[in-house]
Scaffold this motif. Structure first.
Motif, short mmCIF file in Angstrom:
data_model
loop_
_atom_site.label_atom_id
_atom_site.label_comp_id
_atom_site.label_asym_id
_atom_site.label_seq_id
_atom_site.Cartn_x
_atom_site.Cartn_y
_atom_site.Cartn_z
N ILE A 195 -19.04 14.96 4.37
CA ILE A 195 -18.25 15.73 3.42
C ILE A 195 -17.91 14.79 2.26
O ILE A 195 -17.37 13.71 2.48
CB ILE A 195 -16.95 16.26 4.06
CG1 ILE A 195 -17.26 17.24 5.21
CG2 ILE A 195 -16.08 16.92 3.00
CD1 ILE A 195 -17.81 18.58 4.76
N PHE A 229 -13.01 20.07 7.91
CA PHE A 229 -13.27 20.77 6.65
C PHE A 229 -14.11 22.01 6.92
O PHE A 229 -15.12 21.94 7.63
CB PHE A 229 -14.04 19.86 5.69
CG PHE A 229 -13.33 18.59 5.32
CD1 PHE A 229 -12.53 18.52 4.19
CD2 PHE A 229 -13.47 17.45 6.10
CE1 PHE A 229 -11.89 17.34 3.84
CE2 PHE A 229 -12.82 16.26 5.75
CZ PHE A 229 -12.03 16.21 4.62
N PHE A 258 -20.89 19.40 1.38
CA PHE A 258 -21.39 18.90 2.66
C PHE A 258 -22.86 18.61 2.48
O PHE A 258 -23.67 19.53 2.29
CB PHE A 258 -21.16 19.96 3.73
CG PHE A 258 -21.63 19.57 5.11
CD1 PHE A 258 -21.61 18.25 5.55
CD2 PHE A 258 -22.10 20.54 6.00
CE1 PHE A 258 -22.04 17.90 6.82
CE2 PHE A 258 -22.53 20.20 7.27
CZ PHE A 258 -22.50 18.88 7.68
N TYR A 315 -19.86 13.05 9.00
CA TYR A 315 -19.97 14.13 9.99
C TYR A 315 -19.94 13.57 11.41
O TYR A 315 -20.65 12.61 11.74
CB TYR A 315 -21.27 14.89 9.76
CG TYR A 315 -21.65 15.87 10.85
CD1 TYR A 315 -21.27 17.20 10.78
CD2 TYR A 315 -22.41 15.47 11.95
CE1 TYR A 315 -21.62 18.11 11.77
CE2 TYR A 315 -22.76 16.35 12.96
CZ TYR A 315 -22.36 17.67 12.85
OH TYR A 315 -22.71 18.56 13.85
N THR A 327 -16.91 24.81 5.82
CA THR A 327 -18.10 24.80 4.96
C THR A 327 -18.41 26.21 4.49
O THR A 327 -18.10 27.19 5.15
CB THR A 327 -19.32 24.22 5.70
OG1 THR A 327 -19.63 25.06 6.82
CG2 THR A 327 -19.03 22.81 6.20
#
Length: 265
Positions: free
Chosen positions: A186, A152, A197, A233, A154
């Motif tokens: 996330i 993902f 996040f 994460y 950020t």
């Protein structure tokens, strides 16, 4: 009458390879010796004890009937994943979460990347195989085994010192109760045009406490029923170099060094 075909041995080999476990590693996980496990997988154990069948069924989260009677190697990865979590609970045991995934032609999971242009649509399409099929896919070495991963992007500075614009590699969290307090994740929220996040803590009152690493941002809570997915994460990638030390940081380090000298005196 024709005897029913039993797929236990081939299914055991298939499930082990699907987890990318060696025979030695799986034997340790099950509490068996290597020789006992090898005999089970190779069909050298006639009429395996029921207690062993149940243990293996529970370990792989595959119903015992399916473990014995279904050729699981012919099942799609999505069908297998759906079956595995069919008995899992949604925090309090009332709802189910089924993760849609994509696989390679040889039935291995992809890692999808959610580009910036797809962020706004992720909350609506996260469970849609057709949406996931449009995302870029790749593999990455040295990730922990047995997980499902997604990357993902950020935005913003709420998680500094992780730089803005970093790409976060995260592992799907099926059971949110396993999260330790302040686990970086996330979080995909309902109705959001973006995902967040944050450091995540599951509260006893049925909410998630979301904290930023950047102390300029205040923590806040969201109800768990407003959360679609949580991805823990693992690592991040960035093309930003660390910022040089400021004068204030240099002065602080000078004071620390002086204090050390005084303590030695």
């Amino acid at each position: 009458m024709e005897a029913a075909k039993v797929f236990f041995n081939s299914n055991l080999r298939f499930l082990r390879n699907r987890k990318k476990f060696s025979q030695e590693h799986l034997a340790q996980q099950l509490g068996y010796t290597r020789s006992k496990y090898t005999a089970l997988e190779n069909g050298q154990t006639e009429n395996p004890p029921l207690v062993d069948l149940i243990k293996i069924s529970d370990f792989f989260k595959i119903p015992l009937d399916h473990l014995l009677k279904q050729d699981l190697g012919r099942w799609s990865e999505y069908e297998l994943r759906k079956m595995e979590i069919g008995s899992k609970e949604y925090i309090n045991g009332k709802n189910l979460r089924v993760l849609s995934i994509t696989v390679t032609p040889d039935n291995k999971e992809n890692m999808e990347y959610v580009p910036v242009k797809a962020k706004a649509g992720y909350a609506a399409g996260y469970a849609d195989p057709e949406f996931l099929a449009t995302l870029p896919k790749f593999s990455m070495p040295n990730l922990p085994r047995g997980g499902t991963y997604r990357m993902f992007p950020t935005t913003g500075d709420s998680m500094l010192p992780i730089p803005e614009g970093s790409d976060v590699v995260a592992r799907y969290v099926q059971d949110w109760k396993t999260l330790k307090p302040n686990t970086p994740c996330i979080v995909i929220l309902k109705g959001e045009q973006d995902f967040v996040f944050k450091q995540v803590s599951l509260q006893k009152n049925g909410t998630l406490l979301l904290r930023s690493l950047n102390k300029d941002y205040q923590p806040y809570t969201v109800p768990v029923n407003e959360v679609l997915e949580i991805w823990q994460y693992i690592k991040h990638q960035t093309d930003s170099l660390p910022a040089p030390e400021t004068d204030l940081q240099e002065i602080k380090q000078l004071i620390v060094n002086m204090q050390k000298q005084l303590n030695k005196g």
